[in-house]
Design a protein around this motif. Sequence first.
Motif, mmCIF file in Angstrom:
data_model
loop_
_atom_site.group_PDB
_atom_site.id
_atom_site.type_symbol
_atom_site.label_atom_id
_atom_site.label_comp_id
_atom_site.label_asym_id
_atom_site.label_seq_id
_atom_site.Cartn_x
_atom_site.Cartn_y
_atom_site.Cartn_z
ATOM 1 N N VAL A 167 0.824 -1.214 0.000
ATOM 2 C CA VAL A 167 0.000 0.000 0.000
ATOM 3 C C VAL A 167 0.857 1.262 0.000
ATOM 4 C CG1 VAL A 167 -1.857 1.195 1.237
ATOM 5 C CG2 VAL A 167 -1.811 -1.286 1.189
ATOM 6 N N GLY A 168 2.115 1.138 0.428
ATOM 7 C CA GLY A 168 2.989 2.297 0.501
ATOM 8 C C GLY A 168 2.848 3.052 1.802
ATOM 9 N N ILE A 169 2.955 2.336 2.920
ATOM 10 C CA ILE A 169 2.805 2.933 4.252
ATOM 11 C C ILE A 169 4.179 3.029 4.910
ATOM 12 C CG2 ILE A 169 1.704 2.739 6.509
ATOM 13 C CD1 ILE A 169 -0.432 0.959 5.164
ATOM 14 N N GLU A 170 4.599 4.223 5.228
ATOM 15 C CA GLU A 170 5.910 4.429 5.823
ATOM 16 C C GLU A 170 5.843 4.397 7.349
ATOM 17 O OE1 GLU A 170 8.613 4.425 4.119
ATOM 18 O OE2 GLU A 170 7.590 4.391 2.173
ATOM 19 N N THR A 171 7.005 4.250 7.971
ATOM 20 C CA THR A 171 7.099 4.196 9.432
ATOM 21 C C THR A 171 6.535 5.455 10.076
ATOM 22 O OG1 THR A 171 9.071 2.804 9.281
ATOM 23 C CG2 THR A 171 8.685 3.920 11.371
ATOM 24 N N ALA A 172 6.800 6.607 9.492
ATOM 25 C CA ALA A 172 6.363 7.870 10.087
ATOM 26 C C ALA A 172 4.851 7.914 10.250
ATOM 27 C CB ALA A 172 6.845 9.039 9.235
ATOM 28 N N GLU A 173 4.101 7.450 9.248
ATOM 29 C CA GLU A 173 2.640 7.473 9.366
ATOM 30 C C GLU A 173 2.165 6.459 10.390
ATOM 31 O OE1 GLU A 173 -1.447 7.469 6.661
ATOM 32 O OE2 GLU A 173 0.458 6.854 5.747
ATOM 33 N N GLN A 174 2.829 5.313 10.484
ATOM 34 C CA GLN A 174 2.465 4.331 11.507
ATOM 35 C C GLN A 174 2.652 4.915 12.905
ATOM 36 O OE1 GLN A 174 4.186 0.354 10.774
ATOM 37 N NE2 GLN A 174 4.605 1.025 8.671
ATOM 38 N N HIS A 175 3.746 5.630 13.109
ATOM 39 C CA HIS A 175 3.983 6.252 14.409
ATOM 40 C C HIS A 175 2.983 7.371 14.666
ATOM 41 C CE1 HIS A 175 8.449 4.832 14.849
ATOM 42 N NE2 HIS A 175 7.574 3.842 14.912
ATOM 43 N N GLU A 176 2.634 8.123 13.628
ATOM 44 C CA GLU A 176 1.640 9.183 13.778
ATOM 45 C C GLU A 176 0.302 8.604 14.232
ATOM 46 O OE1 GLU A 176 -0.608 12.667 11.107
ATOM 47 O OE2 GLU A 176 0.779 11.239 10.156
ATOM 48 N N LEU A 177 -0.087 7.498 13.612
ATOM 49 C CA LEU A 177 -1.344 6.857 14.004
ATOM 50 C C LEU A 177 -1.280 6.347 15.431
ATOM 51 C CD1 LEU A 177 -3.721 4.655 12.032
ATOM 52 C CD2 LEU A 177 -2.799 3.721 14.154
ATOM 53 N N THR A 178 -0.166 5.730 15.814
ATOM 54 C CA THR A 178 -0.034 5.214 17.176
ATOM 55 C C THR A 178 -0.168 6.330 18.200
ATOM 56 O OG1 THR A 178 1.411 3.420 16.408
ATOM 57 C CG2 THR A 178 1.471 3.948 18.755
ATOM 58 N N LEU A 179 0.461 7.447 17.961
ATOM 59 C CA LEU A 179 0.342 8.584 18.880
ATOM 60 C C LEU A 179 -1.095 9.082 18.947
ATOM 61 C CD1 LEU A 179 3.601 10.490 17.907
ATOM 62 C CD2 LEU A 179 3.098 9.494 20.152
ATOM 63 N N TYR A 180 -1.769 9.116 17.806
ATOM 64 C CA TYR A 180 -3.161 9.573 17.783
ATOM 65 C C TYR A 180 -4.058 8.599 18.544
ATOM 66 C CZ TYR A 180 -7.292 11.942 16.000
ATOM 67 O OH TYR A 180 -8.464 12.658 15.914
ATOM 68 N N ARG A 181 -3.827 7.294 18.362
ATOM 69 C CA ARG A 181 -4.616 6.299 19.092
ATOM 70 C C ARG A 181 -4.373 6.408 20.598
ATOM 71 N NH1 ARG A 181 -7.256 6.230 15.130
ATOM 72 N NH2 ARG A 181 -7.345 4.625 13.501
ATOM 73 N N GLN A 182 -3.165 6.753 20.994
ATOM 74 C CA GLN A 182 -2.888 6.982 22.417
ATOM 75 C C GLN A 182 -3.749 8.127 22.941
ATOM 76 O OE1 GLN A 182 -0.988 5.900 24.964
ATOM 77 N NE2 GLN A 182 0.527 4.490 24.122
ATOM 78 N N GLY A 183 -3.869 9.179 22.163
ATOM 79 C CA GLY A 183 -4.700 10.300 22.567
ATOM 80 C C GLY A 183 -6.163 9.925 22.674
ATOM 81 N N GLN A 184 -6.646 9.101 21.743
ATOM 82 C CA GLN A 184 -8.041 8.651 21.818
ATOM 83 C C GLN A 184 -8.272 7.818 23.074
ATOM 84 O OE1 GLN A 184 -7.772 6.847 17.842
ATOM 85 N NE2 GLN A 184 -9.625 7.986 17.286
ATOM 86 N N TYR A 185 -7.307 6.969 23.397
ATOM 87 C CA TYR A 185 -7.422 6.155 24.607
ATOM 88 C C TYR A 185 -7.467 7.027 25.846
ATOM 89 C CZ TYR A 185 -6.123 2.757 28.226
ATOM 90 O OH TYR A 185 -6.078 1.986 29.361
ATOM 91 N N GLN A 186 -6.707 8.104 25.855
ATOM 92 C CA GLN A 186 -6.710 9.009 27.008
ATOM 93 C C GLN A 186 -8.086 9.635 27.233
ATOM 94 O OE1 GLN A 186 -4.186 9.317 29.236
ATOM 95 N NE2 GLN A 186 -3.225 7.705 28.000
ATOM 96 N N GLU A 187 -8.858 9.803 26.148
ATOM 97 C CA GLU A 187 -10.214 10.342 26.291
ATOM 98 C C GLU A 187 -11.091 9.411 27.124
ATOM 99 O OE1 GLU A 187 -11.625 13.317 25.179
ATOM 100 O OE2 GLU A 187 -9.498 13.826 24.893
#
Length: 399
Positions: A167-187
């Motif tokens: 699909v063409g998914i780089e490490t940076a976007e994977q890390h961006e998503l992980t950080l965002y999911r952490q924020g959602q969990y904090q909610e």
Amino acid sequence: MQAYIPYGAYWSTPFARWQGEFAELHAMEFAAHVTREALAQRDIPVETFDFAAYGLTVPQYRSFYGLPWFTGMIGAERLPGPTVNQACATGARLLATAAGEFAIGAASAALLVSGDRTSNSPHVYYPAPGAPGGTGQSEDIVLESFNKDPFARCAMIDTADNVARRVGIETAEQHELTLYRQGQYQEALKDEWAFQKRYMAAEFAVPDPRFRKTVKTISGDCGVYPASPEKMAALKPVREGGTVTFAAQTHPADGNAGLVMVSDPGRARDLATRGDAPLVELVAAAQAREETAHMPAAPIDAARRALDLAGLSINDMDVVKSHNPFAVNDIAFARAFGIDWRDMNNFGSSLIWGHPQGPTGLRAIIEMIEELEMRGGGHGLFQGCAAGDSAMALILKVR
């Protein structure tokens, strides 16, 4: 499809990172311990049920007896049903199994529970008397299952790298998503775990291995570590030439979850935990299997099939939840459907709170119901991959 979940007639333990707070608890005995208390709190007698199913993916001592042992432990000695194992899709499979029983008129009220312990998994020896020297084979059930797909001949992380490459998914976007999911969990943790308290005990008493006394009390999940952008940036991919790091995947965990399902909407209202509760209906369920060694992409086809069965589109979904063992899962799914992955997995997902396998999907489905209720109703899509490049998806309607 005539299948309904009484609002509030569901529960989940906190999830504990493997070798943590639940590591010494027999998964089936622990699930029975929690289920007895959950049903009592909701004033639902075991005589309510004419069907049950138990989801188990990691064998436990004497788990050969499966569902009959589990129902015996909760005081329902005559309650029949199967033991279900569809790897990480076990939670969704439990709902589909009950709906199938309802469809053929074999049952009308189901108790669906799954409990797994990835900690201290069995180390199995398979005798081979006819082999040279009579030497057999040995296997570590959890670790070798993670690392050796016998058909694809690769580890699960390799399937994530394969999808990322395709699909063409780089490490940076994977890390961006992980950080965002952490924020959602904090909610979900705000206001003293207000969201999680909708389905999880505010203070959970951890029993001793004999279930005779409480050894400690915990509040919420254990072993969830905050993500650090700086530390993530310093990580190298696990595989040479790959893109997936340890930060962009979930951790094994222990825990259990359960819910009640009935075939009649009136009965669903009667068993709901409050008089003005919404009606929760199972609209569709589907499964799929991807190209070999591309597991994280399998939910895409499963979701398409569920949407087709329901006569709905992704734009009709008010809530989308996923079992996302890899950040790659959500990125690939969002691209396939032309949606923003930021709009998925509000309040948490397995990428952050961990993966006990069997109960993982059940917890995500429960969270989806609660989010839909908070929104005033609507449709929700749950989808998640499973071992063997497979996946399940289901659609619920809350009204």
